[in-house]
Each structure stands twice: as structure tokens, then as C-alpha cells.
Motif scaffolding. Structure first.
Motif, PDB file in Angstrom:
ATOM      1  N   GLU A  21      15.255   7.811  49.853  1.00 11.20           N
ATOM      2  CA  GLU A  21      16.109   7.209  48.543  1.00 11.20           C
ATOM      3  C   GLU A  21      15.845   8.110  47.396  1.00 11.20           C
ATOM      4  N   VAL A  22      17.071   8.508  46.788  1.00  9.31           N
ATOM      5  CA  VAL A  22      16.892   9.285  45.573  1.00  9.31           C
ATOM      6  C   VAL A  22      17.497   8.326  44.600  1.00  9.31           C
ATOM      7  N   ASP A  23      16.824   8.013  43.683  1.00 12.17           N
ATOM      8  CA  ASP A  23      16.862   6.716  42.986  1.00 12.17           C
ATOM      9  C   ASP A  23      17.096   7.260  41.441  1.00 12.17           C
ATOM     10  N   TYR A  24      18.509   7.587  41.207  1.00 13.38           N
ATOM     11  CA  TYR A  24      18.949   8.243  39.725  1.00 13.38           C
ATOM     12  C   TYR A  24      17.823   9.065  39.419  1.00 13.38           C
ATOM     13  N   VAL A  25      17.859  10.243  39.984  1.00 11.48           N
ATOM     14  CA  VAL A  25      16.819  11.083  39.537  1.00 11.48           C
ATOM     15  C   VAL A  25      17.347  12.029  38.658  1.00 11.48           C
ATOM     16  N   GLY A  26      16.554  12.487  37.473  1.00  8.35           N
ATOM     17  CA  GLY A  26      16.822  13.403  36.814  1.00  8.35           C
ATOM     18  C   GLY A  26      15.470  14.353  36.628  1.00  8.35           C
ATOM     19  N   LYS A  27      15.751  15.851  36.438  1.00  7.96           N
ATOM     20  CA  LYS A  27      14.597  16.798  36.246  1.00  7.96           C
ATOM     21  C   LYS A  27      14.760  17.680  35.086  1.00  7.96           C
ATOM     22  N   VAL A  28      14.143  17.750  34.343  1.00  9.73           N
ATOM     23  CA  VAL A  28      13.982  18.574  32.955  1.00  9.73           C
ATOM     24  C   VAL A  28      12.924  19.265  32.806  1.00  9.73           C
ATOM     25  N   TYR A  29      13.033  20.960  33.093  1.00 13.21           N
ATOM     26  CA  TYR A  29      11.935  21.626  33.079  1.00 13.21           C
ATOM     27  C   TYR A  29      11.820  22.019  31.581  1.00 13.21           C
ATOM     28  N   PRO A  30      10.705  21.771  31.139  1.00 14.42           N
ATOM     29  CA  PRO A  30      10.112  22.323  29.748  1.00 14.42           C
ATOM     30  C   PRO A  30      10.111  23.845  29.720  1.00 14.42           C
ATOM     31  N   MET A  31      10.552  24.478  28.735  1.00 13.46           N
ATOM     32  CA  MET A  31      10.428  25.845  28.626  1.00 13.46           C
ATOM     33  C   MET A  31       9.651  26.204  27.147  1.00 13.46           C
ATOM     34  N   ARG A  32       9.750  27.525  26.945  1.00 12.40           N
ATOM     35  CA  ARG A  32       8.849  28.007  25.953  1.00 12.40           C
ATOM     36  C   ARG A  32       9.607  27.401  24.498  1.00 12.40           C
ATOM     37  N   ARG A  33       8.933  27.296  23.405  1.00 14.43           N
ATOM     38  CA  ARG A  33       9.411  27.062  22.161  1.00 14.43           C
ATOM     39  C   ARG A  33      10.203  25.894  22.137  1.00 14.43           C
ATOM     40  N   GLY A  34       9.634  24.826  22.810  1.00 11.93           N
ATOM     41  CA  GLY A  34      10.248  23.499  22.763  1.00 11.93           C
ATOM     42  C   GLY A  34      11.604  23.301  23.402  1.00 11.93           C
ATOM     43  N   ARG A  35      12.013  24.360  23.915  1.00 11.82           N
ATOM     44  CA  ARG A  35      13.359  24.319  24.830  1.00 11.82           C
ATOM     45  C   ARG A  35      13.087  23.780  26.179  1.00 11.82           C
ATOM     46  N   SER A  36      14.239  23.431  26.662  1.00 10.96           N
ATOM     47  CA  SER A  36      14.058  22.606  28.198  1.00 10.96           C
ATOM     48  C   SER A  36      15.340  23.005  28.905  1.00 10.96           C
ATOM     49  N   VAL A  37      15.297  22.914  30.233  1.00 10.19           N
ATOM     50  CA  VAL A  37      16.443  23.185  31.186  1.00 10.19           C
ATOM     51  C   VAL A  37      16.492  21.836  31.891  1.00 10.19           C
ATOM     52  N   GLU A  38      17.765  21.244  32.056  1.00  5.66           N
ATOM     53  CA  GLU A  38      18.073  19.817  32.622  1.00  5.66           C
ATOM     54  C   GLU A  38      18.573  20.458  34.052  1.00  5.66           C
ATOM     55  N   ALA A  39      18.127  20.390  35.073  1.00  4.47           N
ATOM     56  CA  ALA A  39      18.311  21.007  36.101  1.00  4.47           C
ATOM     57  C   ALA A  39      19.273  19.993  37.207  1.00  4.47           C
ATOM     58  N   VAL A  40      18.718  18.593  37.362  1.00 11.72           N
ATOM     59  CA  VAL A  40      19.724  17.749  37.823  1.00 11.72           C
ATOM     60  C   VAL A  40      19.649  16.428  36.920  1.00 11.72           C
ATOM     61  N   THR A  41      20.600  15.757  37.015  1.00 14.33           N
ATOM     62  CA  THR A  41      20.822  14.227  36.317  1.00 14.33           C
ATOM     63  C   THR A  41      21.670  13.440  37.172  1.00 14.33           C
ATOM     64  N   ASP A  42      20.823  12.377  36.982  1.00 12.03           N
ATOM     65  CA  ASP A  42      21.655  10.964  37.694  1.00 12.03           C
ATOM     66  C   ASP A  42      21.789  11.105  39.290  1.00 12.03           C
ATOM     67  N   VAL A  43      21.073  11.443  40.033  1.00 11.79           N
ATOM     68  CA  VAL A  43      21.541  11.736  41.278  1.00 11.79           C
ATOM     69  C   VAL A  43      20.925  10.580  42.187  1.00 11.79           C
ATOM     70  N   ALA A  44      21.826   9.921  42.663  1.00 10.64           N
ATOM     71  CA  ALA A  44      21.309   8.633  43.602  1.00 10.64           C
ATOM     72  C   ALA A  44      22.032   8.765  44.887  1.00 10.64           C
ATOM     73  N   LEU A  45      20.979   8.671  46.092  1.00 16.66           N
ATOM     74  CA  LEU A  45      21.609   9.149  47.243  1.00 16.66           C
ATOM     75  C   LEU A  45      20.602   8.215  48.193  1.00 16.66           C
ATOM     76  N   LYS A  46      21.383   7.377  49.355  1.00 17.50           N
ATOM     77  CA  LYS A  46      20.538   7.055  50.108  1.00 17.50           C
ATOM     78  C   LYS A  46      20.840   7.595  51.521  1.00 17.50           C
ATOM     79  N   ILE A  47      19.579   8.156  51.960  1.00 11.86           N
ATOM     80  CA  ILE A  47      19.713   9.117  53.421  1.00 11.86           C
ATOM     81  C   ILE A  47      19.203   8.309  54.575  1.00 11.86           C
ATOM     82  N   ALA A  48      19.844   7.811  55.586  1.00  8.61           N
ATOM     83  CA  ALA A  48      19.393   6.990  56.726  1.00  8.61           C
ATOM     84  C   ALA A  48      18.264   7.786  57.292  1.00  8.61           C
ATOM     85  N   ALA A  49      17.515   6.782  58.312  1.00 11.12           N
ATOM     86  CA  ALA A  49      16.619   7.699  59.335  1.00 11.12           C
ATOM     87  C   ALA A  49      17.460   8.164  60.175  1.00 11.12           C
ATOM     88  N   GLY A  50      16.825   9.428  60.380  1.00 12.02           N
ATOM     89  CA  GLY A  50      17.632  10.332  61.716  1.00 12.02           C
ATOM     90  C   GLY A  50      18.899  10.738  61.040  1.00 12.02           C
TER      91      GLY A  50
END
Ligand SMILES: Nc1ncnc2c1ncn2[C@@H]1O[C@H](COP(=O)(O)OP(=O)(O)O)[C@@H](O)[C@H]1O
Ligand SMILES: [Mg+2]
Length: 276
Positions: A21-50
Motif C-alpha cells: 500500500e502506497v499511501d499518499y506518498v511524497g518525496k522531497v530530496y534536500p539539496m545544497r543551499r536550502g534548495r530541494s527537489v520534489e521527486a514524487v507527490t501524492d502517489v496513492a496505490l494499492k497493489i494486491a498480493a501476487g
């Protein structure tokens, strides 16, 4: 087996594996000088067994980031990823996740056999020689047990990687462009092999690929991500029964889906200029 997936429809063996279960996932990578990269945002996905999921999208849209979060190699900035009922870190600690990434190379000074025995040593478990022998057979490397990786072709090395990722019978298999560096003919052959391996033991699988044909050959559902920050642009259920033979892949229905998804990718990639 009353699994609500395509399992019953194509006579798959008993489903093994954990749901994800991917539950509204976001990922921000911090960069130098206080900057950042937002890689993914708001990803919600349910993957069944198998279930077999293919993840496609423009380059740099966060596919590997999502997979690394499922493998607990990266922590989400917001939201959560659960594998089974647990935090993926617990499964990783128990070696219940199998990963094959394009860049997690085999150890060059070890033989094929010893590379395949390595996961047992890392997990501090007794090496199952029988299982390793069966896998070597399964991926067509009988006779190459003592070869070193540099004595093998690229396709053979990828087979060893795939074998290594499933040697401990993981509950979840995570594959990040495992065939990305191969020529088209070898790639098609390994796609067919992966289909066969997975059908024999249909464990929950997430495959990142930029190859639409590969996604359609292998997946139950294809998740299309938008350009960075990646979010789910579309989810397509793949209706074809398995095994998906060349008869299937040459059918007009298959081609129509290839065209549709290729157009989606072109459109999504076009939005961000020519650096894809
Ligand atoms: N460790 C990292 N530190 C900083 N930025 C990263 C890191 N990993 C990935 N990124 C950035 O996050 C974005 C998504 O990367 P990635 O998940 O590798 O995309 P994809 O696999 O879809 O090509 C890219 O802009 C990439 O440069
Ligand atoms: Mg990637």
C-alpha cells in the motif's frame, strides 16, 4: 483461490506474496543551499498480493524513487508505504524483499554459484544448494556455475541478477529497469523468461520500465506517472490472459494498447522539453 486479481482467469498457481500500500506518498530530496527537489507527490496505490505492476513514465519522474521507498532504501517525506501490514523496513530486515536494480551489479570476483549463495550469507541462513541448482536451471545457466560475471554476456548477467533477487523466495519483488542495458532481441527473450518464472511463482512484483511492450507483456496493471514531481496520471488494466505468447503480442488488441500507452508517454514527456 478467490483472489480478486487476474490470477483465477489465467490459471495462475497459488498466489504468494504481500500486498503493498502506497499511501499518499511524497518525496522531497534536500539539496545544497536550502534548495530541494520534489521527486514524487501524492502517489496513492494499492497493489494486491501476487499482482504484477509495471511502472512507466518520463525519465526523472520518480519511478526509481518510488521503488526505493518500497524497498525501504529511501524514506517517504510525506505519507507511508506498507508492505503486508508492516513498514517495509521490517520486511527488508527479514530479507523478504527481492530487488534487482540495473546498477546493483553482481560481485565480479565471485562465481555465478557464489553470487547466488550470497543472499543466504547476508541473511545468515544456511545455503540451500538444491534451490540454487534449480534456479540456475530455471534461468538457463546450467554449466556456468563456476563462471565469473565478466565471462558472461549482458543477458546472462541479468539472468543471474533476477535469479539472485528470487533466491530467498521473497514476498515482494522489485525490479528497476533490469533489462535496460540489453539489446532488443535479448530483452524480448528475458521478458518471456521473466513471465515464465513469475507464472511459476506469482509473487507481488513491481517492475519499472520505459518499454511499453515489456510492461504489456508482463503486468496485470500499468501505472503511468506524470513528469516530476511524479503523480499517477493513469492506471491501465492489462486484459490479456497468460501466457502472453507472440500470438497475443501480435494481436490488434495488444498493438492498440501499445499505441495508446506510447502516445501517453510521448505526451507526458513532451511537456518537459527535450531532456528526457
Ligand atoms: N538521491 C537523490 N538526491 C537528490 N535528488 C534525487 C535523488 N534521487 C533522485 N533524485 C531526483 O529525483 C527525481 C526523480 O528521480 P528518479 O526517481 O531517479 O526518476 P526516474 O527513475 O523516474 O528516472 C529526479 O529529478 C532526480 O534527479
Ligand atoms: Mg530510474
Amino acid at each position: 483461490m478467490a483472489a480478486p486479481t487476474a490470477a483465477a482467469a489465467d490459471g495462475r498457481h497459488a498466489v504468494r506474496g504481500a500486498p503493498i500500500e502506497v499511501d499518499y506518498v511524497g518525496k522531497v530530496y534536500p539539496m545544497r543551499r536550502g534548495r530541494s527537489v520534489e521527486a514524487v507527490t501524492d502517489v496513492a496505490l494499492k497493489i494486491a498480493a501476487g499482482e504484477f505492476i509495471a511502472l512507466i513514465g518520463p525519465s526523472g519522474c520518480g519511478k526509481s524513487t518510488l521503488l526505493r521507498m518500497m524497498a525501504s532504501l529511501e524514506a517517504p517525506t510525506t505519507g507511508a508505504v506498507r508492505v503486508g501490514a508492516a513498514d517495509p523496513r521490517e520486511l527488508a530486515a527479514k530479507h523478504r524483499l527481492g530487488v534487482a536494480f540495473q546498477d546493483n551489479a553482481l560481485l565480479p570476483w565471485l562465481s555465478v554459484y557464489t553470487n547466488l549463495a550470497l543472499p543466504y550469507r547476508v541473511a545468515r541462513r544456511p545455503v540451500d544448494k538444491q534451490r540454487i541448482a534449480e534456479l540456475i536451471e530455471l534461468v538457463g545457466l546450467k554449466g556456468f556455475e563456476d563462471a565469473r560475471p565478466k565471462q558472461l554476456s549482458g543477458g546472462m548477467r541479468q539472468r543471474v541478477s533476477i535469479a539472485r533477487s528470487i533466491v530467498l523466495e521473497p514476498e515482494v519483488l522489485l525490479l528497476d529497469e533490469p533489462f535496460g542495458a540489453l539489446d532488443a532481441v535479448t530483452r524480448r527473450r528475458l521478458n518471456a523468461e521473466l513471465q515464465r518464472i513469475w507464472m511459476a511463482d506469482p509473487v507481488t512484483t513491481v517492475l519499472v520500465t520505459h518499454d511499453v511492450d515489456e510492461a504489456l507483456l508482463l503486468a496485470d496493471r500499468i501505472v503511468v506517472l506524470s513528469p516530476r514531481p511524479g503523480r499517477i496520471a493513469k492506471i491501465r488494466t492489462v486484459p490479456f490472459a497468460r501466457p502472453r505468447t507472440t500470438e497475443v503480442t501480435r494481436s490488434p488488441e495488444f498493438h492498440a494498447m501499445v499505441d495508446e500507452l506510447t502516445a501517453d508517454l510521448d505526451m507526458l514527456s513532451g511537456d518537459r522539453g527535450t531532456d528526457g
